[in-house]
Design an enzyme around this catalytic site. Structure first.
Site, PDB file in Angstrom:
ATOM      1  N   LYS A  26       0.722  -1.181   0.200  1.00 56.41           N
ATOM      2  CA  LYS A  26       0.032   0.075   0.172  1.00 56.41           C
ATOM      3  C   LYS A  26       0.709   1.153   0.016  1.00 56.41           C
ATOM      4  CE  LYS A  26      -1.749   2.812   2.833  1.00 56.41           C
ATOM      5  NZ  LYS A  26      -1.833   4.144   2.086  1.00 56.41           N
ATOM      6  N   GLY A  81       7.229   4.668   8.334  1.00 60.92           N
ATOM      7  CA  GLY A  81       6.156   5.883   8.421  1.00 60.92           C
ATOM      8  C   GLY A  81       6.450   6.294   9.736  1.00 60.92           C
ATOM      9  N   SER A  82       5.384   7.085  10.179  1.00 62.70           N
ATOM     10  CA  SER A  82       5.525   7.727  11.610  1.00 62.70           C
ATOM     11  C   SER A  82       5.279   6.862  12.677  1.00 62.70           C
ATOM     12  CB  SER A  82       4.316   8.933  11.548  1.00 62.70           C
ATOM     13  OG  SER A  82       3.113   8.135  11.718  1.00 62.70           O
ATOM     14  N   THR A  83       5.989   7.241  13.880  1.00 64.17           N
ATOM     15  CA  THR A  83       6.075   6.500  14.987  1.00 64.17           C
ATOM     16  C   THR A  83       4.449   6.255  15.491  1.00 64.17           C
ATOM     17  OG1 THR A  83       8.211   7.087  15.729  1.00 64.17           O
ATOM     18  CG2 THR A  83       6.762   6.711  17.250  1.00 64.17           C
ATOM     19  N   GLY A  97       3.160   3.384  13.327  1.00 62.86           N
ATOM     20  CA  GLY A  97       3.772   2.504  13.730  1.00 62.86           C
ATOM     21  C   GLY A  97       3.296   1.877  14.735  1.00 62.86           C
ATOM     22  N   GLU A 117      10.045   0.833  10.715  1.00 61.56           N
ATOM     23  CA  GLU A 117      11.044   1.878  10.587  1.00 61.56           C
ATOM     24  C   GLU A 117      10.119   3.180  10.743  1.00 61.56           C
ATOM     25  OE1 GLU A 117      14.190   1.372  10.109  1.00 61.56           O
ATOM     26  OE2 GLU A 117      14.214  -0.466   9.213  1.00 61.56           O
ATOM     27  N   CYS A 174      13.439  10.870   7.060  1.00 67.71           N
ATOM     28  CA  CYS A 174      13.400  10.395   8.497  1.00 67.71           C
ATOM     29  C   CYS A 174      14.897  10.419   9.104  1.00 67.71           C
ATOM     30  CB  CYS A 174      13.022   8.758   8.288  1.00 67.71           C
ATOM     31  SG  CYS A 174      14.084   7.855   7.361  1.00 67.71           S
ATOM     32  N   GLU A 180       9.252  15.457  15.755  1.00 71.49           N
ATOM     33  CA  GLU A 180       9.758  15.542  14.263  1.00 71.49           C
ATOM     34  C   GLU A 180       8.915  16.348  13.462  1.00 71.49           C
ATOM     35  OE1 GLU A 180       8.696  11.902  12.047  1.00 71.49           O
ATOM     36  OE2 GLU A 180      10.696  11.749  11.248  1.00 71.49           O
TER      37      GLU A 180
END
Ligand code: NAP
Ligand code: MG
Length: 495
Positions: free
Chosen positions: A192, A245-247, A250, A268, A303, A399
């Site tokens: 995706k 992607g973002s934490t 995640g 990641e 990132c 971030e």
């Protein structure tokens, strides 16, 4: 660059692009079952490039079924490694021969300078496919140390159906970091792409089949995260979910896994990476050029962006002046112009998110030394530098994912380490010094998955890529990255 087309050339090619805007399931382009589409907007002019199939749970289900059927059939999963290698090598070469078209799609879709799309993103994609293709028939399994009347085999098998969910900052490059090792290991994949940037992934799906990848082994389902992404994360027949992607998102995948079939999850995620400059750095100019390049590259949507610059107080003013000179000299403009160094942000939402952070930084009392404004009313931002940033401030902790540098000062190694490690993230850290002992101490004590000494970005497929703490776990690239897409089987033979 010898064969870099001009701005006019690139523009004239747009109308001739072969744009694929439907999902790719079981070797064919298909509409979403619901018939729904979503607009694919270019941040360059805010106009729609095309309408893309908006997949949801039903389409994800079809894609997973197709991936499972292909896996069970075994054409790919049981193929001899040397043959899988040839297919992936062919795939890499097909991507290479379509590099300019793919680079143009990427730049139109998310606004990065065409020069970088071509010379960084697409080259990296080709290199990664080649590297994992070459690796497949070079790795051996193990025989355990047992007695002469026993035989213990430790073999690695493909896991099955891999769901891959990726971001928009390096759309095809990030997708490749998942697809290449997952396919190399013999798995089937359902990818995706991010809603903002699905075009290159959709295009290469066809190239994969043309290269000999059996139908159903690679499927691409464009759609939104909370619908298509979540459906993949919660699917009972997906064996592993590999996410970049973002934490924040995640963490959702861990939850989806726990609430469904306990699928493996590889994450990641985000970063707020410290770049530490000691007073004894050998080449202050080189360090300053690198520090600026690694926060403004890709408009800071990286990132591993060097978003926290930690300066020894004795060189602070001199160093900052050099960094600002770099920021001032940056050529910002139309991403299709080969001389552009900084293009647009990915979309209006991200542009506004970064502007919000710039306001927050000022409200928190940091000093805005350069930039801070939107250019025009679209997605262009000025490179921005804050000084007098304190570690507790939001612009030092969160971030931003934009061209915003937060500069902090320190005195001595202990304080530098304390500031560097004062983060929920641990993706990358850089240390600049000419003292070997100092470098060694930093390398040992920095809590980061990747540490660079006297450089910043030196990524290469031979080195594992990934972070610690809330930057995630699992590693992309390298044989460790390949192994991630396999599972171990212990076999006991008795004689
Ligand atoms: P994001 O918002 O986390 O999105 C990443 C992917 O997750 C997209 O495909 C997104 O779909 C999907 N998603 C969003 N919400 C979801 C949900 N509720 N359930 C399931 N899937 C969902 O990240 P992004 O803004 O695209 O990318 C920026 C982030 O990626 C930054 O944090 C950056 O640090 C990180 N990143 C990390 C690495 C690394 O290797 N460590 C590399 C690159 C980027 P839609 O966008 O289509 O909604
Ligand atoms: Mg787009």
């Amino acid at each position: 660059m010898p064969d870099m087309p001009t701005l006019e050339d690139w523009k004239s090619r747009i109308s001739k692009l072969d744009i694929h805007n439907r999902a790719f399931i079981n070797g064919r382009y298909v509409d979403a079952v619901s018939g729904k589409t979503m607009s694919c907007i270019s941040p360059i002019d805010g106009k729609s490039i095309t309408e893309v199939a908006e997949c949801d749970a039903e389409d994800v289900n079809l894609a997973v079924q197709s991936a499972r059927a292909a896996f069970e059939k075994g054409l790919w999963s049981n193929m001899a490694p040397r043959k899988r290698k040839r297919v992936l090598q062919k795939f890499a070469e097909k991507i290479k021969s379509n590099m300019q078209e793919l680079a143009l799609l990427e730049t139109l879709d998310m606004g990065k300078p065409i020069t970088y799309s071509l010379t960084h993103d697409m080259l990296s994609v080709v290199q990664t496919f080649r590297w994992f293709a070459e690796a497949i028939d070079k790795v051996y399994d193990e025989i355990a140390p047992m007695g002469s009347k026993e035989l213990g085999l430790i073999t690695r098998e493909p896991i099955g159906v891999i769901g891959a969910v990726v971001p928009w900052n390096f759309p095809l490059d990030m997708a490749t970091l998942k697809i290449a090792p997952a396919l190399a290991a013999g798995n089937s994949v359902v990818l995706k792409p991010a809603e903002q940037s699905p075009l290159t992934a959709l295009r290469i799906a066809e190239l994969a089949v043309e290269s000999g990848l059996p139908e159903g082994v690679l499927n691409v389902v464009p759609g939104f995260g909370p619908t298509a992404g979540q459906a993949l994360g919660r699917h009972m027949d997906v064996d592993m979910l590999s996410f970049t992607g973002s934490t924040e998102v995640g963490k959702l995948f861990l939850k989806y896994s726990g609430e469904s079939n306990m699928k493996q999850v590889a994450l990641e995620c985000g970063g707020k990476s410290p770049n530490i400059i000691m007073a004894d750095v050998e080449n202050l100019d080189a360090a300053a050029i690198d520090a600026a390049a690694n926060i403004f590259y890709n408009s800071g949507q990286v990132c591993t962006a060097a978003s926290r610059l930690l300066l020894d107080e004795s060189i602070h003013d001199e160093f900052l002046e050099k960094v600002m000179a770099e920021a001032i000299a940056l050529k910002i403009g139309d991403p299709l112009d080969p001389s552009t160094e900084m293009g647009t942000m990915v979309d209006l939402r991200q542009t506004e998110r970064v502007l919000d952070y710039i306001n927050i930084g000022q409200e928190e009392g940091a000093e805005l030394s350069h930039g801070g404004k939107r250019i025009g009313d679209g997605c262009y931002l000025e490179p921005t530098v804050f000084q007098n940033v304190q570690s507790g401030m939001r612009i030092a902790q969160e971030e931003i994912f934009g061209p915003v540098l937060s500069v902090l000062t320190f005195s001595g190694i202990d304080e530098a380490l304390k500031l560097a490690n004062d983060s929920q993230y641990g993706l990358q850290a850089g240390i600049w010094t000419s003292n070997l002992n100092t470098a060694h101490r930093f390398v040992r004590e920095l809590r980061a998955g990747m540490v660079t000494v006297n450089s910043w970005s030196s990524y290469h497929p031979v080195m594992p890529f990934g972070g610690v703490k809330q930057s995630g776990f699992g590693r992309d690239f390298s044989l460790h990255g390949l192994q991630k897409y396999t599972q171990m089987k212990s076999t006991y033979f008795a004689f």
